[in-house]
Scaffold this motif. Structure first.
Motif, PDB file in Angstrom:
ATOM      1  N   ARG A  65       0.656  -1.334   0.069  1.00  0.00           N
ATOM      2  CA  ARG A  65      -0.197   0.443   0.452  1.00  0.00           C
ATOM      3  C   ARG A  65       0.953   1.147   0.202  1.00  0.00           C
ATOM      4  NH1 ARG A  65      -3.176   1.772   4.136  1.00  0.00           N
ATOM      5  NH2 ARG A  65      -2.262   3.456   3.184  1.00  0.00           N
ATOM      6  N   TYR A 101      -4.572  -2.375   2.106  1.00  0.00           N
ATOM      7  CA  TYR A 101      -3.483  -2.759   1.250  1.00  0.00           C
ATOM      8  C   TYR A 101      -4.119  -3.039  -0.202  1.00  0.00           C
ATOM      9  CZ  TYR A 101      -0.639  -4.472   4.675  1.00  0.00           C
ATOM     10  OH  TYR A 101       0.417  -3.918   6.699  1.00  0.00           O
ATOM     11  N   ASN A 102      -3.873  -2.370  -1.128  1.00  0.00           N
ATOM     12  CA  ASN A 102      -4.189  -2.594  -2.230  1.00  0.00           C
ATOM     13  C   ASN A 102      -3.538  -3.184  -3.830  1.00  0.00           C
ATOM     14  OD1 ASN A 102      -3.191   1.097  -1.736  1.00  0.00           O
ATOM     15  ND2 ASN A 102      -5.665   0.771  -2.059  1.00  0.00           N
ATOM     16  N   TYR A 103      -2.534  -3.604  -2.982  1.00  0.00           N
ATOM     17  CA  TYR A 103      -1.890  -4.256  -3.942  1.00  0.00           C
ATOM     18  C   TYR A 103      -1.274  -5.566  -3.669  1.00  0.00           C
ATOM     19  CZ  TYR A 103      -1.487  -0.108  -6.107  1.00  0.00           C
ATOM     20  OH  TYR A 103      -1.852   1.159  -7.137  1.00  0.00           O
TER      21      TYR A 103
END
Length: 124
Positions: free
Chosen positions: A99, A111-113
């Motif tokens: 993130r 967390y984005n990924y």
């Protein structure tokens, strides 16, 4: 966009060690916070450890404290998870997550990924 690729999983006997790697590409740098999560069959994904962007402070789940160590090599855009004294209950798919920003959270919603995951199996 950030892409994460994990490697290093495998089969190990109880008491053994493994090192997982997570290499990031795309728009990522040392300010990103990186985390490792794991998910065992029939269980929810759980936080294992994380390393905060900018200052590299770390956080560990109680279940892995003293056995696992997270580190990062910013020049290689890679985060490592050194796992020692592995136990059968450590068996799971391990995921790397990222993130933006120095916010070290144990929640996977933060967390984005995410990477695709790597299987770790510990035999008794």
């Amino acid at each position: 966009q950030v892409q994460l690729v994990e490697s290093g999983g495998g089969l190990v006997q109880a008491g053994g060690s493994l090192i997982l790697s997570c290499t990031a590409s795309g728009r990522t740098d040392s300010t990103y916070t990186m985390g490792w999560f794991r998910q065992a069959p029939g269980k929810e994904r759980e936080f294992v450890t994380g390393i905060r962007g900018n200052d590299d402070s770390t956080r560990y789940a109680d279940s892995v404290k003293g056995r696992f160590t997270i580190s990062r090599d910013n020049a290689r855009n890679t985060v490592y998870l050194q796992m020692n004294n592995l136990k059968p209950e450590d068996t799971a798919v391990y995921y790397c997550a990222a993130r933006a920003g120095p916010y070290l959270s144990s929640s996977y919603y933060s967390y984005n990924y995410w990477g695709q995951g790597t299987q770790v199996t510990v035999s008794s």
